[in-house]
Design an enzyme around this catalytic site. Structure first.
Site, PDB file in Angstrom:
ATOM      1  N   LYS A 124       0.831  -1.214   0.000  1.00 32.25           N
ATOM      2  CA  LYS A 124       0.000   0.000   0.000  1.00 32.25           C
ATOM      3  C   LYS A 124       0.861   1.257   0.000  1.00 32.25           C
ATOM      4  O   LYS A 124       0.529   2.239  -0.651  1.00 32.25           O
ATOM      5  CB  LYS A 124      -0.935   0.008   1.218  1.00 32.25           C
ATOM      6  CG  LYS A 124      -2.068  -0.984   1.102  1.00 32.25           C
ATOM      7  CD  LYS A 124      -3.235  -0.609   2.006  1.00 32.25           C
ATOM      8  CE  LYS A 124      -4.387  -1.570   1.823  1.00 32.25           C
ATOM      9  NZ  LYS A 124      -5.494  -1.315   2.741  1.00 32.25           N
ATOM     10  N   LYS A 207      -3.933 -10.538  -6.822  1.00 29.12           N
ATOM     11  CA  LYS A 207      -5.106 -11.027  -6.083  1.00 29.12           C
ATOM     12  C   LYS A 207      -6.273 -10.069  -6.274  1.00 29.12           C
ATOM     13  O   LYS A 207      -6.061  -8.866  -6.501  1.00 29.12           O
ATOM     14  CB  LYS A 207      -4.780 -11.210  -4.591  1.00 29.12           C
ATOM     15  CG  LYS A 207      -4.614  -9.935  -3.811  1.00 29.12           C
ATOM     16  CD  LYS A 207      -4.635 -10.160  -2.299  1.00 29.12           C
ATOM     17  CE  LYS A 207      -4.568  -8.800  -1.622  1.00 29.12           C
ATOM     18  NZ  LYS A 207      -4.748  -8.805  -0.194  1.00 29.12           N
ATOM     19  N   LYS A 210      -9.951  -4.660  -3.528  1.00 30.74           N
ATOM     20  CA  LYS A 210     -10.750  -3.448  -3.720  1.00 30.74           C
ATOM     21  C   LYS A 210      -9.969  -2.371  -4.456  1.00 30.74           C
ATOM     22  O   LYS A 210     -10.540  -1.513  -5.105  1.00 30.74           O
ATOM     23  CB  LYS A 210     -11.149  -2.885  -2.351  1.00 30.74           C
ATOM     24  CG  LYS A 210     -12.344  -3.586  -1.738  1.00 30.74           C
ATOM     25  CD  LYS A 210     -12.374  -3.431  -0.215  1.00 30.74           C
ATOM     26  CE  LYS A 210     -12.982  -4.664   0.405  1.00 30.74           C
ATOM     27  NZ  LYS A 210     -12.651  -4.870   1.804  1.00 30.74           N
TER      28      LYS A 210
HETATM   29  P1  TYM Z   1      -9.452  -7.671   4.103  1.00 39.48           P
HETATM   30  O1  TYM Z   1     -10.551  -6.738   4.451  1.00 39.48           O
HETATM   31  O2  TYM Z   1      -8.460  -7.247   3.073  1.00 39.48           O
HETATM   32  O3  TYM Z   1     -10.020  -9.052   3.650  1.00 39.48           O
HETATM   33  C1  TYM Z   1     -11.028  -9.732   4.382  1.00 39.48           C
HETATM   34  C2  TYM Z   1     -10.874 -11.233   4.222  1.00 39.48           C
HETATM   35  O4  TYM Z   1     -10.955 -11.606   2.850  1.00 39.48           O
HETATM   36  C3  TYM Z   1      -9.808 -12.353   2.478  1.00 39.48           C
HETATM   37  N1  TYM Z   1      -9.434 -11.993   1.094  1.00 39.48           N
HETATM   38  C4  TYM Z   1      -9.227 -12.872   0.112  1.00 39.48           C
HETATM   39  N2  TYM Z   1      -9.294 -14.217   0.087  1.00 39.48           N
HETATM   40  C5  TYM Z   1      -9.054 -14.825  -1.100  1.00 39.48           C
HETATM   41  N3  TYM Z   1      -8.736 -14.150  -2.238  1.00 39.48           N
HETATM   42  C6  TYM Z   1      -8.659 -12.805  -2.256  1.00 39.48           C
HETATM   43  N4  TYM Z   1      -8.385 -12.164  -3.397  1.00 39.48           N
HETATM   44  C7  TYM Z   1      -8.906 -12.100  -1.041  1.00 39.48           C
HETATM   45  N5  TYM Z   1      -8.917 -10.783  -0.692  1.00 39.48           N
HETATM   46  C8  TYM Z   1      -9.243 -10.738   0.616  1.00 39.48           C
HETATM   47  C9  TYM Z   1      -8.716 -11.932   3.452  1.00 39.48           C
HETATM   48  O5  TYM Z   1      -7.731 -12.911   3.570  1.00 39.48           O
HETATM   49  C10 TYM Z   1      -9.504 -11.747   4.724  1.00 39.48           C
HETATM   50  O6  TYM Z   1      -9.694 -12.960   5.414  1.00 39.48           O
HETATM   51  N6  TYM Z   1      -6.343  -6.994   7.911  1.00 39.48           N
HETATM   52  C11 TYM Z   1      -7.588  -7.627   7.514  1.00 39.48           C
HETATM   53  C12 TYM Z   1      -8.774  -7.210   8.356  1.00 39.48           C
HETATM   54  C13 TYM Z   1      -8.598  -7.448   9.810  1.00 39.48           C
HETATM   55  C14 TYM Z   1      -8.629  -8.717  10.463  1.00 39.48           C
HETATM   56  C15 TYM Z   1      -8.426  -8.429  11.858  1.00 39.48           C
HETATM   57  C16 TYM Z   1      -8.782 -10.026  10.020  1.00 39.48           C
HETATM   58  C17 TYM Z   1      -8.407  -6.486  10.756  1.00 39.48           C
HETATM   59  N7  TYM Z   1      -8.311  -7.085  11.993  1.00 39.48           N
HETATM   60  C18 TYM Z   1      -8.399  -9.469  12.778  1.00 39.48           C
HETATM   61  C19 TYM Z   1      -8.733 -11.068  10.968  1.00 39.48           C
HETATM   62  C20 TYM Z   1      -8.551 -10.762  12.342  1.00 39.48           C
HETATM   63  C21 TYM Z   1      -7.848  -7.235   6.066  1.00 39.48           C
HETATM   64  O7  TYM Z   1      -7.412  -6.211   5.601  1.00 39.48           O
HETATM   65  O8  TYM Z   1      -8.681  -8.083   5.429  1.00 39.48           O
END
Ligand code: TYM
Length: 344
Positions: A124, A207, A210
Site C-alpha cells: 500500500k 489477487k 478493492k
Molecule cells: P481484508 O478486508 O483485506 O479481507 C477480508 C478477508 O478476505 C480475504 N481476502 C481474500 N481471500 C481470497 N482471495 C482474495 N483475493 C482475497 N482478498 C481478501 C482476506 O484474507 C480476509 O480474510 N487486515 C484484515 C482485516 C482485519 C482482520 C483483523 C482479520 C483487521 N483485523 C483481525 C482477521 C482478524 C484485512 O485487511 O482483510
C-alpha cells in the site's frame, strides 16, 4: 472448514474471530470465497466473533458519510452471506475501545524491523510513496494483533494474504507471555484449502482486491446479475484452448476453476474432466450462471437489511456489548501485568 497447508483445526467449542475492512461499497468474491463462506461454517462448531474493522479502514483517507454507510453495508453482507447474529457475536471495532487500548501495547511490543517486513504495508505504501503513507498504515498489523488477542481465540479464519499478520500476532502473544507471564492464547490461522486466494479477473497475476486498477476484474457481492455475468464472461483467459488447472502457465483459467470449485463445492479435477475437449467460452458461460444464482440471494438479502438501518444498528450494539465483556476482561489483565495502576 477444510484444512489448509499451514493451518490447523481447533476443537469443537473453541473460539474463532475474524473481520473484513469496510473500505468499499461491496465485499468482493475474494472476501466471500476466501473468508465469509468459511466463517459461516465455523458458526456451527465454534464460539464465533466477527467484527467490522472500521478503525483499520481509516489508515487510508475515507469520506466520513461514505464510511458510515460502508460499515452498515459490510454488516449487512456478513448477515446476508450467512452470519447469524444470534449465534455469532457481530460487532463494530470502534464500539469496543479496548481494541485501540491493546493496540498501543502491541505497538510498544513490536520491533521496527518486524513491522517493516509486513507485505500489506509495503504494497500500500509503495502505491502512494512511503513518505506520504500514514503512520497508521504502518502500525495497522499491531492493531490487528490486538483485535485478535483481546478475544483469546483458538483460530482466525482468513484468506492466505492475511497469514503474515496472524504470524505477527502469534509472535507478539508469545513475546508478551514470555515477558509478563501467561496471558494470551496463541491463535492458529485457519486458511481454507480452496478459494484461499482469488485472483483479479482481468489481471490474474494479482489477487482480487478493492484497490484493483480496473473495476472489471473485481466481482462484487452486490453487483447486479448483468454485471456478474459480464465480468465472468470477459475474464482474461490464457493462450491455448485446454481447460486445465495450472496456475503457472494458465493463471486465468486456473482462477476460473478455483472460483467454480469454491462456488459449487466440487473438486477442481472433476470440473476439469467435465470440460475436457470444450472451449473456454463454455466454462465461462456456465460459471457466470452459477455465480449469478449463488450471489443473487445474498445481494437481495443485504438490500433488505439495508432498508432498515435502525434494526441493523441495534444488532450491532447488542454485539458490541457482548464483545466488550470479553475484551475488557483481557485488557484488565494486560494492564495489571504491564504495571499500570488500577484506575479505582
Ligand atoms: P481484508 O478486508 O483485506 O479481507 C477480508 C478477508 O478476505 C480475504 N481476502 C481474500 N481471500 C481470497 N482471495 C482474495 N483475493 C482475497 N482478498 C481478501 C482476506 O484474507 C480476509 O480474510 N487486515 C484484515 C482485516 C482485519 C482482520 C483483523 C482479520 C483487521 N483485523 C483481525 C482477521 C482478524 C484485512 O485487511 O482483510
Amino acid at each position: 472448514m477444510t484444512e489448509g497447508t499451514h493451518s490447523s483445526q481447533p476443537a469443537a467449542g473453541a473460539r474463532v474471530l475474524s473481520g473484513m475492512q469496510p473500505s468499499g461499497d461491496s465485499l468482493h468474491l475474494g472476501n466471500y470465497l476466501g473468508a465469509l463462506i468459511h466463517w459461516v461454517r465455523t458458526q456451527e462448531t465454534y464460539d464465533a466473533f466477527f467484527f467490522i474493522p472500521d478503525m483499520h479502514a481509516i489508515t487510508v483517507p475515507q469520506d466520513p458519510e461514505e464510511l458510515r454507510t460502508r460499515i452498515r453495508r459490510t454488516a449487512a453482507q456478513y448477515i446476508a452471506g450467512g452470519i447469524d447474529p444470534d449465534r455469532s457475536t457481530l460487532f463494530v471495532q470502534s464500539h469496543v475501545p479496548e481494541h485501540a487500548q491493546l493496540g498501543w501495547i502491541m505497538t510498544c511490543l513490536t520491533g521496527m524491523g518486524e513491522a517493516s517486513r509486513m507485505a500489506q504495508f509495503k504494497d500500500k505504501s509503495a502505491k502512494q510513496g512511503v513518505d506520504s503513507a500514514g503512520v497508521g498504515l504502518f502500525t495497522y498489523p499491531m492493531l490487528q494483533a490486538a483485535d485478535i488477542l483481546l478475544y483469546q481465540p483458538h483460530g482466525v479464519p482468513v484468506g492466505e494474504d492475511q497469514k503474515q499478520h496472524v504470524e505477527l500476532t502469534r509472535n507478539l502473544a508469545q513475546r508478551f507471555n514470555h515477558r509478563f507471564g501467561e496471558t494470551f492464547r496463541v491463535p492458529e490461522p485457519m486458511i481454507p484449502a480452496d478459494g484461499a486466494r482469488i485472483y483479479d479477473l482481468q489481471n490474474p497475476g494479482a489477487k482480487m482486491s478493492k484497490s484493483a486498477s480496473s473495476p472489471n476484474g473485481v466481482l462484487n457481492l452486490l453487483d447486479t446479475d448483468k454485471q456478474i455475468a459480464k465480468k465472468i464472461k470477459s475474464a482474461v483467459t490464457d493462450d491455448g484452448t485446454e481447460i486445465r488447472f495450472d496456475p503457472e502457465t494458465k493463471p486465468g483459467v486456473s482462477n476460473l476453476l478455483t472460483i467454480y470449485s469454491a462456488l459449487t463445492g466440487r473438486p477442481v479435477a472433476e470440473i476439469e474432466a467435465e470440460y475436457q475437449g470444450r472451449m473456454y467460452g463454455h466454462l465461462k458461460v456456465d460459471l457466470a450462471d452459477i455465480a449469478v444464482e449463488r450471489l443473487r440471494p445474498v445481494r437481495d438479502r443485504a438490500e433488505q437489511l439495508l432498508d432498515d438501518p435502525a434494526e441493523l444498528d441495534a444488532l450491532l450494539s447488542k454485539g458490541a456489548a457482548k464483545a466488550r465483556q470479553v475484551a475488557s476482561a483481557t485488557l484488565a489483565e494486560v494492564y495489571e501485568k504491564v504495571g499500570f495502576l488500577p484506575a479505582h
